[in-house]
Structures are given as structure tokens and as C-alpha cells.
Design an enzyme around this catalytic site. Sequence first.
Site, mmCIF file in Angstrom:
data_model
loop_
_atom_site.group_PDB
_atom_site.id
_atom_site.type_symbol
_atom_site.label_atom_id
_atom_site.label_comp_id
_atom_site.label_asym_id
_atom_site.label_seq_id
_atom_site.Cartn_x
_atom_site.Cartn_y
_atom_site.Cartn_z
ATOM 1 N N ALA A 71 0.838 -1.205 0.000
ATOM 2 C CA ALA A 71 0.000 0.000 0.000
ATOM 3 C C ALA A 71 0.867 1.246 0.000
ATOM 4 O O ALA A 71 2.021 1.225 0.437
ATOM 5 C CB ALA A 71 -0.929 0.006 1.215
ATOM 6 N N ASP A 72 0.290 2.331 -0.481
ATOM 7 C CA ASP A 72 0.967 3.621 -0.418
ATOM 8 C C ASP A 72 -0.085 4.705 -0.232
ATOM 9 O O ASP A 72 -1.170 4.644 -0.841
ATOM 10 C CB ASP A 72 1.781 3.904 -1.677
ATOM 11 N N THR A 73 0.212 5.678 0.603
ATOM 12 C CA THR A 73 -0.706 6.781 0.887
ATOM 13 C C THR A 73 0.040 8.094 0.737
ATOM 14 O O THR A 73 1.138 8.242 1.263
ATOM 15 C CB THR A 73 -1.289 6.656 2.310
ATOM 16 N N GLU A 74 -0.565 9.021 0.021
ATOM 17 C CA GLU A 74 0.075 10.316 -0.211
ATOM 18 C C GLU A 74 -0.925 11.453 -0.027
ATOM 19 O O GLU A 74 -2.096 11.331 -0.384
ATOM 20 C CB GLU A 74 0.662 10.399 -1.627
ATOM 21 N N ALA A 108 -3.509 3.814 -2.288
ATOM 22 C CA ALA A 108 -3.607 2.674 -3.195
ATOM 23 C C ALA A 108 -3.236 1.405 -2.449
ATOM 24 O O ALA A 108 -2.322 1.401 -1.627
ATOM 25 C CB ALA A 108 -2.686 2.861 -4.396
#
Length: 197
Positions: A71-74, A108
Amino acid sequence: MSGPQLILASASPRRRELLAQIGVKFDVFPLALAEVPEAGESPEAYVRRVAREKAEAGWSASGATRPVLGADTEVVLDGEIFGKPRDLEHGVWMLKRLSGRAHRVLSAVSLCTDGGHSQVLSVSEVSFRDIAEAEVRAYWASGEPRDKAGAYAIQGLGAIFVRHLSGSYSGVMGLPLYETAGLLSQSGIPILTPDSA
């Protein structure tokens, strides 16, 4: 009782807490990948790519014995990806930019299985009240914002700045649970299991 059926390719304690919250049994396989936007890459494409790279790297490095979740969070404002603050002045700059405005949080989630790769994207909008610089500096001194995208934690002291949230609270934390649960269920990975990780 069955053991963990999933590998979480993340060192984030928040993602571990959130995944455990929905009863998923998992092991942690932290990865250190370079997270740098490519020239001309949109924030959406970037967050999707990084999540996928984490899942694929975890799949490869762990021997592909179980599904791997990445996962990636921005935090994004005016098309700019904020990332994590490098130091005090960078953190102050971020929070002053977010002050009194609405920004997007893109989160995501990617899943690699022997059947292939699947992915979901959560988009939330967070509105901040006006924040005085003295508050920003006091918040930095708490230590909370130092490793957080956008230099704040909605689940912590940073909640005092949030005037309105439209979207996924857990997505802003780092793992959108509605989307994640759907992704796992579609792949046959049980959720709401007793005695989870």
C-alpha cells in the site's frame, strides 16, 4: 486453527493495526523501496505504482508462498505530492500550506497472488481549519508528524486541524479498510477471523 494467510509488505504500524482491526491473519515483511515520483507522473499514477512495486517486491522476496499486500498513501495539494517531512522547516511548510484549505489523500492498495495482481485506489478529501504557526511548531514538537505523509496524523493530535473529511478515514490513516476488505474477499482471503494477527 489456520495460520496467517497474507503477507503485509509494509513497516507501517498503522497498516498493521488497521489490517488486524478487520480480523485478517498476516505476517509482516517490511521493505525499503525508493519512493520518488517519475517525471510527469500524476499523483494517482505514482501512488498506484508504488503500492504495486511494494506488493511485487514482497511477492518476490518472500518466495511467493502467500498473497502479498502492498500500500501507499500520499497527501496531495494543487497536484503536488507532499510525502513525509524531511525536517522541522519542511514540516512547518507543509502544514502552513494545508492550513485553511482542502487537500486530497490518495491511498492505493495492491495484492499479488498466484492468480496475478489486483489493485484499488481510495481518494479522500480533507479540509483543514486555519492553523497558527505557533500551533504548527507545537505540533511538530510532539513528534507525531515526523514520519507521516503531509506531516499529520488524523488518528492522533492532528485530528484537531481537521474541519471536514469526505472519503475514507482509514484511507487517510494509510489503509482504506472498505476497499482492502473487498480486494481480499475477491481473492478468497478471509476477514473477520477470530484471533487475528
